[in-house]
Write a protein that holds these residues in place. Structure first.
Motif, mmCIF file in Angstrom:
data_model
loop_
_atom_site.group_PDB
_atom_site.id
_atom_site.type_symbol
_atom_site.label_atom_id
_atom_site.label_comp_id
_atom_site.label_asym_id
_atom_site.label_seq_id
_atom_site.Cartn_x
_atom_site.Cartn_y
_atom_site.Cartn_z
ATOM 1 N N ILE A 81 58.690 51.128 29.953
ATOM 2 C CA ILE A 81 58.532 52.475 30.517
ATOM 3 C C ILE A 81 57.889 52.394 31.897
ATOM 4 C CG2 ILE A 81 57.315 54.675 30.271
ATOM 5 C CD1 ILE A 81 57.632 54.374 27.235
ATOM 6 N N GLY A 82 56.860 51.557 32.030
ATOM 7 C CA GLY A 82 56.188 51.404 33.321
ATOM 8 C C GLY A 82 57.120 50.907 34.408
ATOM 9 N N LEU A 142 60.524 62.652 23.602
ATOM 10 C CA LEU A 142 60.119 61.811 22.477
ATOM 11 C C LEU A 142 60.991 60.563 22.467
ATOM 12 C CD1 LEU A 142 59.793 64.461 19.586
ATOM 13 C CD2 LEU A 142 58.181 63.921 21.432
ATOM 14 N N VAL A 143 60.360 59.402 22.479
ATOM 15 C CA VAL A 143 61.100 58.144 22.417
ATOM 16 C C VAL A 143 60.501 57.297 21.298
ATOM 17 C CG1 VAL A 143 59.630 57.054 24.170
ATOM 18 C CG2 VAL A 143 61.905 56.131 23.741
ATOM 19 N N SER A 157 66.381 54.693 17.903
ATOM 20 C CA SER A 157 67.483 53.840 17.493
ATOM 21 C C SER A 157 68.040 54.333 16.168
ATOM 22 C CB SER A 157 67.034 52.371 17.390
ATOM 23 O OG SER A 157 66.083 52.204 16.370
ATOM 24 N N ASP A 158 69.231 53.873 15.827
ATOM 25 C CA ASP A 158 69.916 54.299 14.605
ATOM 26 C C ASP A 158 69.349 53.485 13.438
ATOM 27 O OD1 ASP A 158 71.628 54.879 12.535
ATOM 28 O OD2 ASP A 158 73.436 54.823 13.774
ATOM 29 N N HIS A 159 68.304 54.026 12.812
ATOM 30 C CA HIS A 159 67.625 53.271 11.756
ATOM 31 C C HIS A 159 68.505 53.090 10.522
ATOM 32 C CE1 HIS A 159 64.091 53.430 14.182
ATOM 33 N NE2 HIS A 159 64.042 54.744 14.153
ATOM 34 N N MET A 294 66.213 52.146 26.100
ATOM 35 C CA MET A 294 65.593 53.389 25.643
ATOM 36 C C MET A 294 64.538 53.873 26.627
ATOM 37 S SD MET A 294 65.380 52.392 21.597
ATOM 38 C CE MET A 294 64.289 53.736 21.143
ATOM 39 N N ALA A 295 63.757 52.951 27.196
ATOM 40 C CA ALA A 295 62.733 53.328 28.168
ATOM 41 C C ALA A 295 63.368 53.895 29.431
ATOM 42 C CB ALA A 295 61.867 52.116 28.510
#
Length: 335
Positions: A81-82, A142-143, A157-159, A294-295
Motif C-alpha cells: 500500500i505504501g 475496505l481491502v 480475494s476469492d476465499h 490488491m494494494a
C-alpha cells in the motif's frame, strides 16, 4: 499533553462533540457546550494548529488501518500500500491495533482532516465508528476484509476458491481425518475461510470432528496452544487447514515439539503466502493472495472516490493461488 480524547472523557461527551464545540458549530446544546468549555478552560487545551490549518484543504495524506503488525501479513500488505501511495504522490498515516478504539481514532482523524481518506485492512462487523463513517459516505476503501450489506468500495480475494484448492490438495494426498484451525469468527476472512474449508470437505464426504474444529486468536502462541491440544488427542488429524500463515506456523512448531513429523505424520496448509512461508524452516504449503495487485487497486479506488464521491461503489474479488511446498505430503498409512 492533553488531547481532544481527554477533553471528551473529562466532559463526558464524544470526541465529535468536542470537535463541534471547537469549531463553534450550532448543533451543540448550550448546556453541553458550557460543560465542554469548562473542561477546555480548566485544562488549558489548545487545538493542534497544524490540524486546524488543514481544515478545508487537501492533505495528500491517506490513513491506513491495520491489525496487529506483529502478524507478518500486515507489514507485507502495508509495504504494498505504501508503495502504491508513493507512486501516486501521497503520504501514509498508520493506525495499528494496540488497544480498543483504534478504528474510532482513524475515523476521527479523517473527520478532523488529518487525512483525506482511509484504507481499512481490518474491518469488522462490530466497528460502530466505521459504520457511522460509511453512513456519512466518507471516502473509505475496505481491502483484505469485506463486509456484507455495506455501501463502500471493497476488495478481497476469492476465499471460496482458495479454500477449495487447499482441500482438494489434501484429499488428493489421501487425507480423510482433517482438522481446521480458524481465526476469531467476528472477522470476515476467518468466517469465509472456515466455512469454505468445511463446505468443500463435506463435498468429499469428510466431516470435521468438533474437537478438531477450533478457533484461535491471531498470534503464534495462541495457535501453538490450540494445535498442541488437537495433536495430543489419540485420534489426531493427519492434516490441518489453517486460516492464515501465522496460525500455520504455530501449528508446525507445536507438531515439532510433540515429535510429530511434518509432512510425514501431519500435513499443514496455511493461507496468505507471506514471505516467511517459503523459508526453509517452515516451507509452508499455502494459498497466495495477490497483495501487490490488491494494494494498487485499493489506492486507485480511493483516489477515484476522492475525485468523484458520487461514483458507483465497486466490489472486487481476486483469484488466489495454491502454493504447494514441503509441509504437505501423502496421508500416513493407518496401522
Amino acid at each position: 499533553m492533553v488531547t481532544s480524547r481527554d477533553i471528551a472523557r473529562l466532559a463526558g461527551v464524544s470526541q465529535s462533540t468536542v470537535s463541534r464545540v471547537l469549531q463553534n458549530r450550532p448543533e451543540v446544546s448550550g448546556a453541553v457546550r458550557a460543560r465542554v468549555q469548562k473542561v477546555l478552560d480548566e485544562t488549558g487545551y489548545t487545538p493542534n494548529p497544524a490540524a486546524r490549518a488543514m481544515r478545508g484543504t487537501k492533505t495528500n495524506v491517506i490513513g491506513v488501518v491495520v491489525g496487529r503488525i506483529t502478524n507478518p501479513f500486515y507489514p507485507e500488505l502495508l509495504e504494498s500500500i505504501g508503495l502504491a501511495l508513493h507512486k501516486a504522490g501521497k503520504r501514509m498515516l498508520l493506525w495499528s491495533f494496540v488497544h480498543g478504539g483504534f478504528e474510532e481514532e482513524a475515523v476521527y482523524g479523517m473527520r478532523d482532516q488529518l487525512v483525506d481518506g482511509l484504507i481499512f485492512t481490518t474491518a469488522s462487523y462490530g466497528s460502530t465508528a466505521l459504520k457511522e463513517a460509511l453512513d456519512r459516505r466518507a471516502p473509505i476503501v475496505l481491502v483484505n476484509r469485506s463486509l456484507d450489506d455495506v455501501a463502500c468500495d471493497q476488495l478481497t480475494s476469492d476465499h471460496a476458491r482458495g479454500t477449495k484448492a487447499a482441500v482438494r490438495h489434501l484429499v488428493e494426498l489421501g487425507h480423510r481425518r482433517v482438522g481446521v484451525l480458524g481465526g476469531i469468527p467476528q472477522v470476515s476472512t476467518n468466517q469465509e475461510r472456515r466455512s469454505g474449508f468445511i463446505a468443500e470437505l463435506a463435498q468429499h464426504g469428510i466431516t470435521v470432528d468438533a474437537k478438531f474444529d477450533v478457533t484461535s486468536d491471531a498470534t503464534h502462541d495462541a495457535a501453538y496452544a490450540e494445535a498442541a491440544a488437537m495433536l495430543s488427542e489419540p485420534d489426531r488429524p493427519t492434516a490441518l487447514l489453517c486460516a492464515n500463515d501465522l496460525l500455520a506456523f504455530g501449528a508446525i512448531d507445536a507438531a515439532r515439539d510433540l515429535g510429530i513429523a511434518v509432512p510425514g505424520q501431519l500435513s499443514i496448509v496455511g493461507y496468505d503466502d507471506i514471505g516467511m512461508s517459503s523459508w526453509p524452516a517452515y516451507d509452508l504449503t499455502t494459498v497466495r493472495q495477490p497483495l501487490r495487485v490488491m494494494a494498487d487497486v485499493a489506492v486507485s479506488m480511493l483516489l477515484r472516490r476522492l475525485d468523484d464521491p458520487d461514483l458507483p461503489f465497486e466490489s472486487r474479488r481476486y483469484s488466489p493461488e495454491l502454493m504447494v511446498r514441503g509441509s504437505t505430503g501423502q496421508a500416513p498409512i493407518e496401522t
